[in-house]
Design a protein around this motif. Structure first.
Motif, short mmCIF file in Angstrom:
data_model
loop_
_atom_site.label_atom_id
_atom_site.label_comp_id
_atom_site.label_asym_id
_atom_site.label_seq_id
_atom_site.Cartn_x
_atom_site.Cartn_y
_atom_site.Cartn_z
N THR A 36 0.81 -1.43 -0.11
CA THR A 36 -0.12 -0.05 0.09
C THR A 36 0.81 1.11 -0.14
OG1 THR A 36 -1.77 -1.04 1.29
CG2 THR A 36 -1.97 1.47 1.27
N ARG A 37 2.14 1.37 0.71
CA ARG A 37 2.88 2.30 0.92
C ARG A 37 3.55 2.60 -0.55
NH1 ARG A 37 3.94 7.33 2.13
NH2 ARG A 37 6.05 7.66 2.78
N GLU A 65 1.29 4.34 -2.43
CA GLU A 65 0.98 5.82 -2.27
C GLU A 65 2.08 6.48 -2.81
OE1 GLU A 65 -1.22 4.85 2.05
OE2 GLU A 65 0.98 5.42 1.88
N GLN A 66 3.36 5.99 -2.93
CA GLN A 66 4.49 6.72 -3.04
C GLN A 66 4.52 6.92 -4.54
OE1 GLN A 66 7.68 8.07 -1.42
NE2 GLN A 66 5.85 8.31 -0.06
N GLU A 98 1.74 7.20 -6.41
CA GLU A 98 0.77 8.25 -6.79
C GLU A 98 1.19 9.66 -6.40
OE1 GLU A 98 -3.18 6.98 -4.95
OE2 GLU A 98 -3.07 5.01 -6.34
N GLU A 99 2.17 9.59 -5.08
CA GLU A 99 2.55 11.02 -4.80
C GLU A 99 3.42 11.76 -6.03
OE1 GLU A 99 4.41 11.59 -1.14
OE2 GLU A 99 2.76 10.27 0.05
#
Length: 139
Positions: A52-53, A56-57, A59-60
């Motif tokens: 998940t992280r 997230e990264q 997408e960031e």
């Protein structure tokens, strides 16, 4: 869920090492043998919090699935402009740029799948990718 500092370091190293788990693990644990690093990286990548992280990264940094598909569509629809012998602007498909875009999306997608990240694609999204591949060929 918040990651432990060592897990966060692994995520950052993983992204820095182009989604190569073994290299990422060796980056933060240089004294470990490669075979052990491979096993440990695989265990970390099986952790849903770490996966998940990673997403997230991505997408960031503008590399989430929707952003990548949008960029791919831009690449695949790219036209090259030039002025013909009559002084008129002409637009032609830029196959090299289109294939470059397709190559990038396929590499990213392949990398995410190999890393254990499971992408939930809708039927429509899968159809669009298949259509792009069929129209432009496999690089």
């Amino acid at each position: 869920m918040e990651l432990k500092p060592s897990q966060e370091m692994f995520v950052q190293s993983y992204l820095k090492n182009n989604a190569h788990g073994t290299k990422a693990y060796l980056d933060i644990h240089p004294d470990i043998k490669e075979a052990s690093a491979r096993v440990n990286a695989s265990r970390l990548l099986a952790n849903i919090s770490i996966r998940t992280r990673i997403l997230e990264q991505l997408e960031e940094h503008g590399l989430g699935f929707k952003e990548v598909v949008k960029k791919l569509a831009e690449f695949l629809n790219a036209k090259r402009c030039f002025v013909n012998h009559k002084g008129e602007k002409e637009y032609v498909d830029n196959r090299a740029l289109q294939l470059q875009g397709l190559t990038l999306i396929l590499r990213l997608y392949d990398s995410l799948i190999k890393s254990g990240v499971h992408l939930s694609l809708t039927t429509d999204e899968l159809s669009k990718i298949e259509q792009m591949v069929n129209e432009h060929g496999t690089p």
